[in-house]
Design an enzyme around this catalytic site. Sequence first.
Site, PDB file in Angstrom:
ATOM      1  N   ASP A   1     -19.839 -11.031   3.102  1.00  0.00           N
ATOM      2  CA  ASP A   1     -20.518 -11.140   1.821  1.00  0.00           C
ATOM      3  C   ASP A   1     -19.504 -11.617   0.774  1.00  0.00           C
ATOM      4  O   ASP A   1     -18.289 -11.585   1.002  1.00  0.00           O
ATOM      5  CB  ASP A   1     -21.094  -9.769   1.449  1.00  0.00           C
ATOM      6  CG  ASP A   1     -21.918  -9.786   0.181  1.00  0.00           C
ATOM      7  OD1 ASP A   1     -22.458 -10.854  -0.169  1.00  0.00           O
ATOM      8  OD2 ASP A   1     -22.017  -8.728  -0.464  1.00  0.00           O
TER       9      ASP A   1
ATOM     10  N   ASP B   1     -19.929 -11.250  -3.328  1.00  0.00           N
ATOM     11  CA  ASP B   1     -19.783 -10.333  -4.465  1.00  0.00           C
ATOM     12  C   ASP B   1     -19.563  -8.898  -3.990  1.00  0.00           C
ATOM     13  O   ASP B   1     -20.327  -8.376  -3.180  1.00  0.00           O
ATOM     14  CB  ASP B   1     -21.031 -10.389  -5.346  1.00  0.00           C
ATOM     15  CG  ASP B   1     -21.197 -11.743  -6.021  1.00  0.00           C
ATOM     16  OD1 ASP B   1     -20.562 -11.962  -7.056  1.00  0.00           O
ATOM     17  OD2 ASP B   1     -21.955 -12.584  -5.475  1.00  0.00           O
TER      18      ASP B   1
ATOM     19  N   ASP C   1     -21.428  -5.180   0.881  1.00  0.00           N
ATOM     20  CA  ASP C   1     -21.488  -3.996   0.021  1.00  0.00           C
ATOM     21  C   ASP C   1     -22.879  -3.668  -0.497  1.00  0.00           C
ATOM     22  O   ASP C   1     -23.078  -2.622  -1.102  1.00  0.00           O
ATOM     23  CB  ASP C   1     -20.564  -4.189  -1.192  1.00  0.00           C
ATOM     24  CG  ASP C   1     -21.166  -5.127  -2.230  1.00  0.00           C
ATOM     25  OD1 ASP C   1     -21.554  -6.252  -1.854  1.00  0.00           O
ATOM     26  OD2 ASP C   1     -21.273  -4.724  -3.404  1.00  0.00           O
TER      27      ASP C   1
END
Length: 276
Positions: free
Chosen positions: A33, A35, A226
């Site tokens: 991922d 961000d 996240d």
Amino acid sequence: RPDDYLPHALKRSALDVIQARLNRCWTPALCLDYDGTLAPLVADPAAARLPDGVAQLLQQLADRHPTAIVSGRSVEKLEAWIPVQGLYFAGSHGFEIVGPNGSCLNYTVASQLLPEISDALQTLQQQLKSIDGVRLEDNKFVLSVHTRNVSAAELPRVRALVEALLDEQPLLRLSLGHHVIELRPQVHWHKGRAMEWVIKNMCEQLGLPSGAAARNATAMPIFVGDDISDEDAFSLLSNGRGIPIVVRPHAPLRNSTAAEFWLRDPNEVAEFLALF
């Protein structure tokens, strides 16, 4: 109890488990991922950039192992923000996928719904402009309504306006993330399915067996993310089928996520990736 929490991915005992899984396969296949995983979360989503040294680390990874960025951001933004050769990009939560160095691996899901997303953007720009702190982001196949800087008193109003829009746009659906409300096509497609498609193509590009059963002995997926949208990928990698790692500030309870390991922040993610 300690056993109620996920093991930290940089602890020796966890690294031993990870290495044992990797030993069963020809190569790790990294799916990362952006961000909150590679780049720190910031107040202005448009300002999220890789920390110093991370682009070089990603270049080393991509030179050694098949590596993909799987993000809610558009492919166009990811390619501009991550100046690395040889990466796969799955943007807009996997609704748009391109192969390394411009290879014709382009795969697009639900492109016929782009007009609906554009209409939704224009409508929300008008409806939300009076609410302080809202930021709208066009991620091509995903419309992101960032709420990190919206007051708690105004959040229900933002959510209500977005939900009301869905009544007019039945071909779109709502999903929630950390400080973001997203509208995406009403299609059974998500980061997990995008990950599987990318890994299949990684194997084909390497000249390795790419069937579902064969992939388990060929490429070992390591997915690091996240956000709530990453859970779709984590759940596909359970029971030793991969290495799902969630990024959280504190050790998460095992029953709060489908991930099997955790890392604290992008600094620890970079430390973990440097092992490869």
